[in-house]
Motif scaffolding. Structure first.
Motif, mmCIF file in Angstrom:
data_model
loop_
_atom_site.group_PDB
_atom_site.id
_atom_site.type_symbol
_atom_site.label_atom_id
_atom_site.label_comp_id
_atom_site.label_asym_id
_atom_site.label_seq_id
_atom_site.Cartn_x
_atom_site.Cartn_y
_atom_site.Cartn_z
ATOM 1 N N GLU A 49 27.038 -18.275 20.406
ATOM 2 C CA GLU A 49 26.415 -18.570 21.646
ATOM 3 C C GLU A 49 24.905 -19.508 21.258
ATOM 4 N N ASP A 93 26.679 -21.282 26.291
ATOM 5 C CA ASP A 93 28.318 -22.224 25.809
ATOM 6 C C ASP A 93 28.374 -21.726 24.427
ATOM 7 N N ILE A 94 29.343 -21.762 24.374
ATOM 8 C CA ILE A 94 30.176 -21.069 22.409
ATOM 9 C C ILE A 94 30.167 -22.686 21.976
ATOM 10 N N LYS A 126 35.804 -21.585 26.981
ATOM 11 C CA LYS A 126 36.174 -20.133 26.806
ATOM 12 C C LYS A 126 36.985 -19.465 26.815
ATOM 13 N N MET A 146 37.993 -14.015 21.537
ATOM 14 C CA MET A 146 36.835 -15.608 20.768
ATOM 15 C C MET A 146 37.042 -15.717 19.073
#
Length: 333
Positions: free
Chosen positions: A78, A91-92, A115, A119
């Motif tokens: 992240e 943001d990922i 997202k 995850m």
């Protein structure tokens, strides 16, 4: 995980033989400051792959991991601070974060991820494992309905997905794995038509029984004697997708197999091609569309092996190299 300490796992010595926990140590450092063009990341999940071991031998498709440096590895992270216009806090991303809590990485080396929950799917079925399986099988293997597809390390992160995609494409699927439990899981849970336990020995004979009409597509994750056994049973104009050679990574390679390769390739007009999944990143959206559709419909089952704790990363990689895992192994940091 402390708010002001960055735990890092270092490779303190390159192993000459089998990888052991003594080759690693944990260091407590400070959280880095991102420079212009970089993002500061909090690592959430670290991918464990056989390739981690290969990087210790020397340069591959990436630079070698050197002694007394943070162990390299891909991760989902992240963004907690950004000095790059294309990335924002929250943001990922996926990138080579290394085995640590925090990393400052140039934005140009990061891939922004959707997202998605859970995850973990961003490292398994929608990540490198799923993309490797998808492009290696479909782009290089080019399986046709009714053909026989064989995959080694079939209970692993890539192999388990390869076999399921081959079934979706209407093929007869044979998995090669280590141990009766894994073989039973492949046939009872994942829909493989047959499974061969390489630990029983006599792989060639068992494979002959499991694939009596020969092999049209072989997805190779292990190399060595298993590759040799499959080569001898390839059909004319068969295709071999070379993804990895885990049998050669950890310790000193035995030097056995595969023998007779040039003659077999010529006589049977085989196509044998290596590939790296990063070659296909411009087409990843096409793969994700199909993979998400198959997961949603239940045609593709996702198996993950998530181990908690950064401190357990060395042991988890050693276990992966010994074949402990079913499906994608990763660390929850």
């Amino acid at each position: 995980m402390s708010d002001n300490i960055n735990r890092q796992i270092l490779l303190v010595e390159k192993p000459a033989g089998k990888l052991g926990s003594e080759h690693f140590k944990m260091r407590h450092g400070t959280i880095p400051e991102p420079r212009d063009g970089e993002a500061l990341l909090r690592v959430r999940y670290i991918s464990l792959d056989a390739a981690n071991r290969a990087w210790m031998h020397g340069a591959t498709y990436r630079a070698a991991v050197e002694a007394n440096t943070v162990m390299a590895g891909g991760g989902i992270a992240e963004v907690i601070a950004s000095k790059a216009p294309e990335l924002a806090r929250g943001d990922i991303v996926f990138g080579d974060t290394g085995w640590q809590d925090y990393a400052a990485v140039p934005a140009k080396h990061l891939t922004k991820m959707p997202k998605i929950e859970p995850m973990t799917y961003l490292l398994s079925v929608y990540g490198i494992a799923g993309l490797t399986a998808y492009f290696g099988l479909l782009d290089i293997g080019k399986p046709k309905v009714g053909e026989t597809v064989v995959v080694s390390a079939a209970a692993g992160s890539v192999g388990s997905i390869v076999g399921q995609i081959a079934r979706i494409k209407g093929c007869r699927v044979v998995g090669i794995a280590g141990g009766k439990d894994k073989c039973d899981w492949l046939t009872s849970e994942l829909g493989f038509d047959a499974a061969v336990d390489y630990k029983d020995g006599a792989v060639f004979k068992a494979l002959k029984a499991a694939a009596p009409n020969g092999i049209d597509v072989y997805f190779d994750n292990v190399g060595g004697e298993v590759l040799e056994a499959c080569l001898g049973q390839m059909n004319v104009r068969g295709r071999i997708a070379c993804c990895g050679a885990i049998s050669q990574y950890d310790g000193i390679p035995s030097g056995s197999g595969p023998r007779g390769v040039p003659g077999l390739i010529v006589v049977k007009r085989l196509i044998m091609q290596g590939f790296i999944v990063t070659d296909y990143m411009e087409r990843r959206h096409e793969a994700l569309r199909d993979l998400q559709s198959w997961v949603t419909s239940g045609a593709l089952k996702v198996q993950e092996d998530v181990i908690a704790g950064l401190e357990n990363t060395p042991r988890a990689l050693i276990g992966l190299l010994a074949g402990e895992n079913r499906g994608k192994r990763m660390i929850s940091v």
